[in-house]
Design a protein around this motif. Structure first.
Motif, short mmCIF file in Angstrom:
data_model
loop_
_atom_site.label_atom_id
_atom_site.label_comp_id
_atom_site.label_asym_id
_atom_site.label_seq_id
_atom_site.Cartn_x
_atom_site.Cartn_y
_atom_site.Cartn_z
N ILE A 55 -25.39 39.93 -27.24
CA ILE A 55 -25.48 38.61 -27.85
C ILE A 55 -24.10 38.00 -28.05
N TRP A 56 -23.20 38.78 -28.63
CA TRP A 56 -21.89 38.26 -29.02
C TRP A 56 -20.81 38.49 -27.98
N GLY A 57 -21.10 39.33 -26.99
CA GLY A 57 -20.07 39.66 -26.01
C GLY A 57 -19.15 40.75 -26.53
N THR A 58 -18.16 41.10 -25.73
CA THR A 58 -17.21 42.14 -26.13
C THR A 58 -16.31 41.62 -27.25
N GLY A 59 -15.72 42.55 -27.95
CA GLY A 59 -14.87 42.20 -29.08
C GLY A 59 -13.67 41.37 -28.65
N SER A 60 -13.26 40.48 -29.53
CA SER A 60 -12.13 39.60 -29.25
C SER A 60 -10.84 40.25 -29.74
N THR A 61 -9.73 39.88 -29.10
CA THR A 61 -8.41 40.34 -29.55
C THR A 61 -7.53 39.16 -29.95
N ALA A 62 -8.11 37.98 -30.09
CA ALA A 62 -7.35 36.78 -30.45
C ALA A 62 -7.91 36.15 -31.71
N VAL A 63 -7.03 35.58 -32.50
CA VAL A 63 -7.43 34.88 -33.72
C VAL A 63 -6.81 33.48 -33.70
N ALA A 64 -7.37 32.59 -34.50
CA ALA A 64 -6.80 31.27 -34.71
C ALA A 64 -6.45 31.15 -36.19
N SER A 65 -5.26 30.64 -36.49
CA SER A 65 -4.84 30.51 -37.87
C SER A 65 -4.57 29.04 -38.20
N ASP A 66 -4.92 28.66 -39.41
CA ASP A 66 -4.66 27.30 -39.88
C ASP A 66 -4.74 27.32 -41.40
N SER A 67 -4.21 26.31 -42.03
CA SER A 67 -4.22 26.23 -43.48
C SER A 67 -5.10 25.06 -43.94
N THR A 68 -5.69 25.21 -45.11
CA THR A 68 -6.53 24.19 -45.72
C THR A 68 -5.96 23.85 -47.09
N HIS A 69 -5.90 22.55 -47.38
CA HIS A 69 -5.34 22.09 -48.64
C HIS A 69 -6.44 22.00 -49.69
N PHE A 70 -6.18 22.59 -50.85
CA PHE A 70 -7.10 22.53 -51.98
C PHE A 70 -6.39 21.87 -53.15
#
Length: 219
Positions: A55-70
């Motif tokens: 269903i999900w495919g093979t595991g990923s080795t990449a991430v995405a990073s970002d910041s959120t203002h609160f």
């Protein structure tokens, strides 16, 4: 994690037999930043373990990073004005893998380096995921960031604003004929030469590089 993500009143409304007072006691008595992080790591690892590859495919080795203002009250000594978001508050920096599973989050001030937070999350997420690449935006990258991620063994893959105004370095020597379409944006030098003082001790770059007001530093 329900206490963190949805609030105590919403969590108390569930069909589990625990009152709001019970949940507030547990929060006061047992919940800390360290325990919340350990819970998040355990949930993330368990999710990775039970995923169906069909269903999900093979595991990923990449991430995405970002910041959120609160937004935050002025009385909070950690609160700062953020010129880009146009308000007072704090930033939460997230690292999310491709199927929307957050592997790391951290609180930083509005004046802190998002590059440092990017490196911190990719290196110190604590989960079973092996991070080999980190996607980010213009605020999560810099020349220093490229050097640090190279030393730490993962790729920095930013989306750079106004890239048509940016000069690029070739990744290695003797590649003058490579990428002819990028020739107008290329510089003659190579980025590897910038990091010669650090390449003799790459392990020293693996220490903590971020925090509420930290900036990234090379040894």
């Amino acid at each position: 994690m329900a206490l963190i993500d949805t609030g105590i009143k919403a969590a108390a409304a569930g069909d589990h037999g625990h009152s709001e007072d019970d949940l507030r006691y547990v929060r006061r008595r047992f919940l800390s930043a360290e325990s919340a992080q350990a819970m998040a790591v355990e949930i993330t690892n368990a999710t990775f373990a039970v995923r169906s590859e069909s269903i999900w495919g093979t595991g990923s080795t990449a991430v995405a990073s970002d910041s959120t203002h609160f937004g935050a009250y002025d009385q909070n000594i950690f609160t700062q004005w953020h010129s880009r978001y146009g308000g007072r508050g704090v930033l939460i920096c997230w690292h999310v893998e491709r199927t929307s599973m957050a592997i790391h989050s951290q609180l930083i001030s509005c004046a802190a380096s998002e590059v440092a937070a990017m490196v911190e999350g990719a290196v110190r997420h604590g989960t079973t995921m092996q991070v080999e690449a980190n996607y980010t935006d213009s605020h999560g990258q810099s020349e220093i960031g490229f050097g640090i991620t190279r030393l730490l063994g993962f790729d920095l893959l930013p989306r750079i604003k106004r890239i048509n105004h940016v000069k690029l370095y070739r990744p290695a020597a003797r590649e003058a004929g490579a990428w002819p379409g990028l020739a107008p944006a290329m510089l003659a030098g190579r980025s590897a030469g910038i990091w010669s003082p650090s390449t003799s001790a790459p392990g020293s770059a693996a220490g903590p590089v971020s925090g509420p007001g930290a900036t990234a530093e090379l040894p």
